[in-house]
Design a protein around this motif. Structure first.
Motif, PDB file in Angstrom:
ATOM      1  N   ARG A 153       2.730  -0.254   7.660  1.00  0.00           N
ATOM      2  CA  ARG A 153       2.189  -0.985   6.516  1.00  0.00           C
ATOM      3  C   ARG A 153       2.408  -0.204   5.226  1.00  0.00           C
ATOM      4  NH1 ARG A 153      -3.725  -3.277   7.450  1.00  0.00           N
ATOM      5  NH2 ARG A 153      -4.256  -1.061   7.588  1.00  0.00           N
ATOM      6  N   ARG A 154       2.457  -0.937   4.139  1.00  0.00           N
ATOM      7  CA  ARG A 154       2.668  -0.357   2.812  1.00  0.00           C
ATOM      8  C   ARG A 154       1.411  -0.584   1.975  1.00  0.00           C
ATOM      9  NH1 ARG A 154       6.841  -2.804   1.920  1.00  0.00           N
ATOM     10  NH2 ARG A 154       8.430  -1.194   2.232  1.00  0.00           N
ATOM     11  N   ARG A 155       0.997   0.463   1.272  1.00  0.00           N
ATOM     12  CA  ARG A 155      -0.210   0.381   0.453  1.00  0.00           C
ATOM     13  C   ARG A 155       0.078  -0.335  -0.857  1.00  0.00           C
ATOM     14  NH1 ARG A 155      -2.216   6.104  -0.315  1.00  0.00           N
ATOM     15  NH2 ARG A 155      -0.273   6.222  -1.501  1.00  0.00           N
ATOM     16  N   GLY A 156      -0.812  -1.255  -1.239  1.00  0.00           N
ATOM     17  CA  GLY A 156      -0.646  -1.981  -2.495  1.00  0.00           C
ATOM     18  C   GLY A 156      -1.680  -1.546  -3.515  1.00  0.00           C
ATOM     19  N   ARG A 157      -1.360  -1.713  -4.787  1.00  0.00           N
ATOM     20  CA  ARG A 157      -2.271  -1.302  -5.852  1.00  0.00           C
ATOM     21  C   ARG A 157      -3.566  -2.105  -5.857  1.00  0.00           C
ATOM     22  NH1 ARG A 157       1.689  -0.397 -11.156  1.00  0.00           N
ATOM     23  NH2 ARG A 157       2.899   1.347 -10.278  1.00  0.00           N
ATOM     24  N   SER A 158      -3.527  -3.301  -5.282  1.00  0.00           N
ATOM     25  CA  SER A 158      -4.707  -4.157  -5.276  1.00  0.00           C
ATOM     26  C   SER A 158      -5.694  -3.777  -4.178  1.00  0.00           C
ATOM     27  CB  SER A 158      -4.292  -5.613  -5.094  1.00  0.00           C
ATOM     28  OG  SER A 158      -3.659  -5.793  -3.837  1.00  0.00           O
ATOM     29  N   GLY A 159      -5.330  -2.782  -3.363  1.00  0.00           N
ATOM     30  CA  GLY A 159      -6.199  -2.387  -2.261  1.00  0.00           C
ATOM     31  C   GLY A 159      -5.913  -3.117  -0.965  1.00  0.00           C
ATOM     32  N   ILE A 160      -4.821  -3.841  -0.917  1.00  0.00           N
ATOM     33  CA  ILE A 160      -4.434  -4.584   0.283  1.00  0.00           C
ATOM     34  C   ILE A 160      -3.192  -3.952   0.895  1.00  0.00           C
ATOM     35  CG2 ILE A 160      -3.721  -6.819   1.204  1.00  0.00           C
ATOM     36  CD1 ILE A 160      -6.589  -6.756   0.198  1.00  0.00           C
ATOM     37  N   TRP A 161      -3.218  -3.800   2.221  1.00  0.00           N
ATOM     38  CA  TRP A 161      -2.045  -3.307   2.935  1.00  0.00           C
ATOM     39  C   TRP A 161      -1.153  -4.487   3.326  1.00  0.00           C
ATOM     40  CZ3 TRP A 161      -1.114   1.860   3.678  1.00  0.00           C
ATOM     41  CH2 TRP A 161      -2.177   2.736   3.443  1.00  0.00           C
ATOM     42  N   THR A 162       0.146  -4.277   3.229  1.00  0.00           N
ATOM     43  CA  THR A 162       1.106  -5.307   3.640  1.00  0.00           C
ATOM     44  C   THR A 162       2.032  -4.745   4.706  1.00  0.00           C
ATOM     45  OG1 THR A 162       2.628  -4.672   1.852  1.00  0.00           O
ATOM     46  CG2 THR A 162       1.058  -6.456   1.410  1.00  0.00           C
ATOM     47  N   ASP A 163       2.422  -5.600   5.652  1.00  0.00           N
ATOM     48  CA  ASP A 163       3.304  -5.175   6.733  1.00  0.00           C
ATOM     49  C   ASP A 163       4.698  -4.852   6.211  1.00  0.00           C
ATOM     50  OD1 ASP A 163       1.297  -5.519   8.589  1.00  0.00           O
ATOM     51  OD2 ASP A 163       1.896  -7.575   9.073  1.00  0.00           O
ATOM     52  N   ARG A 164       5.303  -3.833   6.799  1.00  0.00           N
ATOM     53  CA  ARG A 164       6.675  -3.473   6.473  1.00  0.00           C
ATOM     54  C   ARG A 164       7.619  -4.027   7.534  1.00  0.00           C
ATOM     55  NH1 ARG A 164       7.502   2.426   6.653  1.00  0.00           N
ATOM     56  NH2 ARG A 164       9.486   1.921   5.668  1.00  0.00           N
ATOM     57  N   ASP A 165       8.747  -4.564   7.097  1.00  0.00           N
ATOM     58  CA  ASP A 165       9.777  -5.046   8.013  1.00  0.00           C
ATOM     59  C   ASP A 165      10.777  -3.917   8.239  1.00  0.00           C
ATOM     60  OD1 ASP A 165      11.615  -6.383   9.512  1.00  0.00           O
ATOM     61  OD2 ASP A 165      12.348  -7.663   7.896  1.00  0.00           O
ATOM     62  N   MET A 166      10.496  -3.075   9.222  1.00  0.00           N
ATOM     63  CA  MET A 166      11.363  -1.916   9.464  1.00  0.00           C
ATOM     64  C   MET A 166      12.752  -2.325   9.905  1.00  0.00           C
ATOM     65  SD  MET A 166       8.777   0.745  11.344  1.00  0.00           S
ATOM     66  CE  MET A 166       7.179   1.141  10.651  1.00  0.00           C
ATOM     67  N   THR A 167      12.822  -3.329  10.773  1.00  0.00           N
ATOM     68  CA  THR A 167      14.131  -3.715  11.298  1.00  0.00           C
ATOM     69  C   THR A 167      15.000  -4.367  10.228  1.00  0.00           C
ATOM     70  OG1 THR A 167      13.241  -5.843  12.051  1.00  0.00           O
ATOM     71  CG2 THR A 167      13.207  -4.014  13.619  1.00  0.00           C
ATOM     72  N   GLY A 168      14.374  -4.941   9.191  1.00  0.00           N
ATOM     73  CA  GLY A 168      15.135  -5.598   8.139  1.00  0.00           C
ATOM     74  C   GLY A 168      15.402  -4.729   6.931  1.00  0.00           C
ATOM     75  N   SER A 169      15.070  -3.451   7.023  1.00  0.00           N
ATOM     76  CA  SER A 169      15.257  -2.554   5.881  1.00  0.00           C
ATOM     77  C   SER A 169      16.728  -2.437   5.505  1.00  0.00           C
ATOM     78  CB  SER A 169      14.712  -1.162   6.226  1.00  0.00           C
ATOM     79  OG  SER A 169      15.029  -0.229   5.212  1.00  0.00           O
TER      80      SER A 169
END
Length: 223
Positions: A153-169
């Motif tokens: 997951r990636r940390r957002g400035r709004s305090g919400i974590w979002t999933d990272r798409d590792m395979t699509g990087s």
């Protein structure tokens, strides 16, 4: 958050408040945590007896905890600095999320030491890519294959974590990854070996890296 997790979080807050309830307690906590972090940083980087040189330069590393298993994988080009900072948290978010006192083991793979057995064409390709890109490619491959919890997951400035798409990087490490599978196979073999061996004295050095078990390290913070 479940009720059990919430109760655990509230107990943690209450215990922390008790630990800092007086000025001398704050200093005692500060002293104890720094001694622990320094001992762990030393074990991760310092020469070990006659069979292990100091850890420096490029390295891949991971943190394992009881319960969730592998929680974080990272790479560095300056292991002598990064791994000492790792348990302190001054330049890294990991220790601020999961305190190093509860880490089960830390795996360090010094991948350049594994390259000598590769075919000449593979070694030439690695030199052309450069250590930074190779390190990022190895990091990507381990993250995709082992799915460490905190990398997902990636940390957002709004305090919400979002999933990272590792395979699509499409980062440069991900782009370079298909061309270093020979080295990755050696790294993965070393990783599995370090993750599977017993470490009763807290530190074990093997060909290609080392593994540290914080709870087994000798020192003033051990009981």
């Amino acid at each position: 958050m479940s009720s059990d997790a919430l109760d655990g979080f509230e107990r943690w807050v209450a215990a922390t408040r008790e630990l800092i309830s007086e000025p001398m307690k704050v200093r005692a906590l500060q002293d104890r945590r720094l001694m622990f972090a320094a001992a762990l940083g030393h074990a991760l980087t310092a020469p070990h007896g006659g069979d292990g040189a100091a850890v420096e330069g490029p390295a891949l590393y991971g943190v394992v905890c009881q319960g969730p298993g592998l929680i974080y994988v990272g790479q560095t080009q300056t292991a002598q600095r990064r791994l000492r900072d790792l348990p302190i948290g001054e330049s890294h978010h990991l220790a601020n999320t999961v305190p190093p006192e509860v880490w089960d083991r830390i795996i360090v793979v010094q991948w350049p030491s594994l390259c000598d057995v590769l075919p000449a064409a593979d070694r030439r390709h690695l030199r052309e890519l450069g250590d930074q890109v190779v390190g990022e490619a190895l990091e990507h491959l381990v993250q995709v294959s082992r799915a460490p919890l905190l990398n997902q997951r990636r940390r957002g400035r709004s305090g919400i974590w979002t999933d990272r798409d590792m395979t699509g990087s499409r980062g440069r490490g991900a782009v370079a990854a298909p061309g270093i599978t020979g080295l990755f196979d050696l790294v993965d073999e070393c990783w599995q070996r370090l993750n599977g061996i017993a470490v009763p004295q807290g530190l074990r050095v093997e060909l290609g890296g080392r593994v540290v078990v914080p709870a087994a390290l000798p020192g003033p913070d051990r009981r």
